[in-house]
Write an enzyme that holds these catalytic residues in place. Sequence first.
Site, short mmCIF file in Angstrom:
data_model
loop_
_atom_site.label_atom_id
_atom_site.label_comp_id
_atom_site.label_asym_id
_atom_site.label_seq_id
_atom_site.Cartn_x
_atom_site.Cartn_y
_atom_site.Cartn_z
N ASP A 18 215.21 -3.03 78.10
CA ASP A 18 216.18 -3.78 78.90
C ASP A 18 215.74 -5.24 78.94
O ASP A 18 214.65 -5.56 79.40
CB ASP A 18 216.21 -3.17 80.32
CG ASP A 18 217.19 -3.87 81.25
OD1 ASP A 18 217.76 -4.93 80.88
OD2 ASP A 18 217.37 -3.38 82.38
N ASP A 113 222.61 -5.14 76.91
CA ASP A 113 221.18 -5.50 76.82
C ASP A 113 220.24 -4.32 77.09
O ASP A 113 219.07 -4.51 77.36
CB ASP A 113 220.86 -6.65 77.78
CG ASP A 113 220.59 -6.18 79.19
OD1 ASP A 113 221.23 -5.19 79.61
OD2 ASP A 113 219.73 -6.78 79.86
N GLU A 114 220.77 -3.11 76.99
CA GLU A 114 219.94 -1.97 77.37
C GLU A 114 220.18 -0.80 76.40
O GLU A 114 221.31 -0.49 76.07
CB GLU A 114 220.36 -1.56 78.79
CG GLU A 114 219.40 -0.66 79.49
CD GLU A 114 219.83 -0.41 80.94
OE1 GLU A 114 220.33 -1.35 81.60
OE2 GLU A 114 219.68 0.73 81.39
#
Length: 395
Positions: A18, A113-114
Amino acid sequence: MTAARGCRGSVPEILLCDLDAFFASVEQRDCPEYRGKPVVVGGSLSGRGVVSTCSYEARKFGIHSAMPVERARQLCPGAIFLRGDMGRYRSVSRQIFAVYERFTPEIEVVSIDEAYLGMVAGEGLAAAAEIHRAVREELSLSVTVGVSVNKLLSKIASELAKPDRIGTLWPEEVPGLLWPLTLEVLPGLGPVSVQKLNRIGIGTIGQLAAAPLELLRKYFGKSALLLQRSARGIDNRPLEPLRQAKSLSEERTFSNDLADEEAIRAVLISQAESLGYRLRTGGLRARKVAIKLRYGDFSTITREQTLAAPTDGDLLLYETAAGLFAAHKGRPPWRLIGLRVSDFSTGEQLTLFDALPEEKEKELQRTRDRLREKYGGAVLYRARRLLKPPRRGEE
Ligand code: TTP
Ligand code: MG
């Protein structure tokens, strides 16, 4: 941490990667004068709207995601306020996922973003260190990586390690490390559930792990077992790389019944954007679009429509869903709205995380702009707020 290593032996490991303060970090990376300063991304030209994210420097002032920008201005008038550039963030996101692809084919994209990464037994920690280094050296960004044997523990490990570190949380560490912590640390446990548990005398994860299941059943029904298992660090959810998925869905239960059609449409827009994004990053197109709707009396329907041609476009997904809603909305209030896409084809699609051609990126931008023009920026911000209460507020 090392004591039980041998026992873990053949258990595959999972990383949760993340990025730290993702949009704000990209801004600070690309604009040296923003570095070390409070940077707030979000809002609109008129100065309204909510914060998408902010740099860790801004977090010190109490600013956080989903907070009205006006409030953020009060907390830190000197901060740098930016509207953000989704096209740029998406392209950075693809570069990050391309790094992950070098380490494993098993990638489950959670958001821009993960991602969860599947690793061979015993290799998680070394891979995490390599990934952390590669993202720093090649992309000048910081990523936090959680390492464990299931998705739940990896996610908690990363939350506890944030920012810019590698964290582990092995099952044998659960009693010592996790049980003393308060309930908010458990992903997916929203403020309403936390309050409910607090009222029956459960304040820590350890107390939840030890509570009589019958007591939990009284308050949480069928979810009680799952809840207690997560407090014990047990999570059997498999890693689901996008290509294997048969359908993708998003749904939202409202803590208060909603009687506002515009709010339902706002949630559908947000869900369409998110599903469209997940389809595109996986190089998939869906031919079927379905909504799930729960009415005030708890009766629930799903209604599906087959498209003339498969799509990965936000706008068509939204318009199909909105049409289904209009046809089946019945009477307000509504308790839940969900959107599902299925019947995938890959056709002439891109390989996972290939760069989108510039034309396609522009087309996406136009679609987003059209959505905003047609339905108003405020509606989108409102959707975000409904979908994402501050931090782990999903209920
Ligand atoms: P997060 O990973 O939740 O947040 P973050 O990366 O900014 O910060 P950190 O992980 O270090 O806590 O979300 C990723 C991006 O998604 C974020 O940079 C901006 C966007 N986002 C929104 O647009 N609205 C929101 O409410 C949230 C939480 C995130
Ligand atoms: Mg992040």
